[in-house]
Design an enzyme around this catalytic site. Structure first.
Site, short mmCIF file in Angstrom:
data_model
loop_
_atom_site.label_atom_id
_atom_site.label_comp_id
_atom_site.label_asym_id
_atom_site.label_seq_id
_atom_site.Cartn_x
_atom_site.Cartn_y
_atom_site.Cartn_z
CD GLU A 7 -2.89 -1.19 2.79
OE1 GLU A 7 -3.44 -0.43 2.52
OE2 GLU A 7 -2.03 -1.45 3.93
CG ASP A 215 -10.45 -12.21 6.21
OD1 ASP A 215 -10.31 -12.37 7.40
OD2 ASP A 215 -9.57 -11.43 5.69
#
Ligand code: ADE
Length: 254
Positions: A7, A215
């Site tokens: 990121e 998730d």
């Protein structure tokens, strides 16, 4: 502050007059982005690592505002893989000094949940909403195991943190039901944000955070985590950080 190196990569590339500084075994990158003096940092994994990084940002760099990006497991019913959660508040789900103190309360602090900065979080939600809408159309969802028409959503609310990757249905249900019973409507779980919120509270730093849902914090591993981070989370983080900084008033301007 980024939870994952993927990121941070493109933000470091975009930095003007970049300078690398080593502190506490970590690399920090100082420079300018969109007219702001910024420091880019990796939180490290887990609450203590993130707290150390935050302390260096406070003590050595004197930062006054922190934007934190990363991934999280979805706990709220509507919080799906590919969605994003903008934190309004944080709680440490593995803090338990009961019966001496209320469950989840960090002794010495006024309340179980630590609030994010309201003004920064409004700004972050605006930037996040736009980026998710745009990126949602551009991402190849079937390549990630999701349906072609998948449309990511933004949520706002409580995120919880603890030193555990939650990866069973049993554990995520237990976590969620304990919190819900106590009146805490939890959206997502990760491993750092609440400790950053705590250190920010100590130093009076304005804190805001956004997490991409990688998730459902359960047994289903239908997605390749690395691919998801590369194709979705790092893209969101990059776009959101740029959009947030572009719209943010400079410290001198208020
Ligand atoms: N970060 C991303 N998914 C997570 C999970 N299931 N538990 C803890 N941290 C996470």
């Amino acid at each position: 502050m980024s939870a994952l190196p993927q990121e941070q990569g493109s933000l470091v590339q975009a930095l003007q007059q970049p300078e690398r500084i080593e502190r506490a075994g970590r690399s920090f990158y100082r420079g300018q982005l969109h007219g702001h003096d910024v420091v880019l940092a990796l939180s490290g994994i887990g609450k203590v690592a993130a707290a150390t990084t935050t302390t260096v940002l406070a003590e050595h760099f004197g930062v006054t505002r922190i934007l934190f990006t990363g991934v999280a497991g979805g706990l709220g019913d509507e919080v799906r893989v590919g969605d994003v959660v903008v934190a309004q508040s944080y709680l440490q789900h593995d803090m338990d000094a009961s019966p001496i103190f209320e469950r989840w309360l960090v002794p010495g602090y006024a309340s179980i949940t630590m609030d994010c900065n309201i003004a920064l979080t409004q700004q972050l939600a605006l930037a996040t909403g736009l980026c998710v809408e745009q990126d949602g159309h551009a991402i190849d969802w079937p390549a990630l195991g999701l349906e072609a028409g998948h449309r990511p959503r933004m949520h706002q609310g409580l995120i919880v943190s603890g030193d555990r990757f939650v990866s069973t249905q049993r554990e995520s249900q237990a976590l969620r039901s304990a919190l819900t019973t106590a009146g805490h409507d939890v959206l997502a779980v990760e491993m750092e944000g609440a400790s950053v919120a705590q250190v920010c509270a100590d130093y009076g730093i304005a804190f805001t955070a956004v997490r991409t849902i990688s998730d459902r914090a359960d047994d289903s591993a239908h997605l390749d985590f690395g691919l998801f981070v590369e194709k979705v989370a790092s893209r969101y983080a990059d776009h959101i950080a740029h959009a947030f900084l572009k719209a943010l008033p400079t410290a001198a301007g208020g």
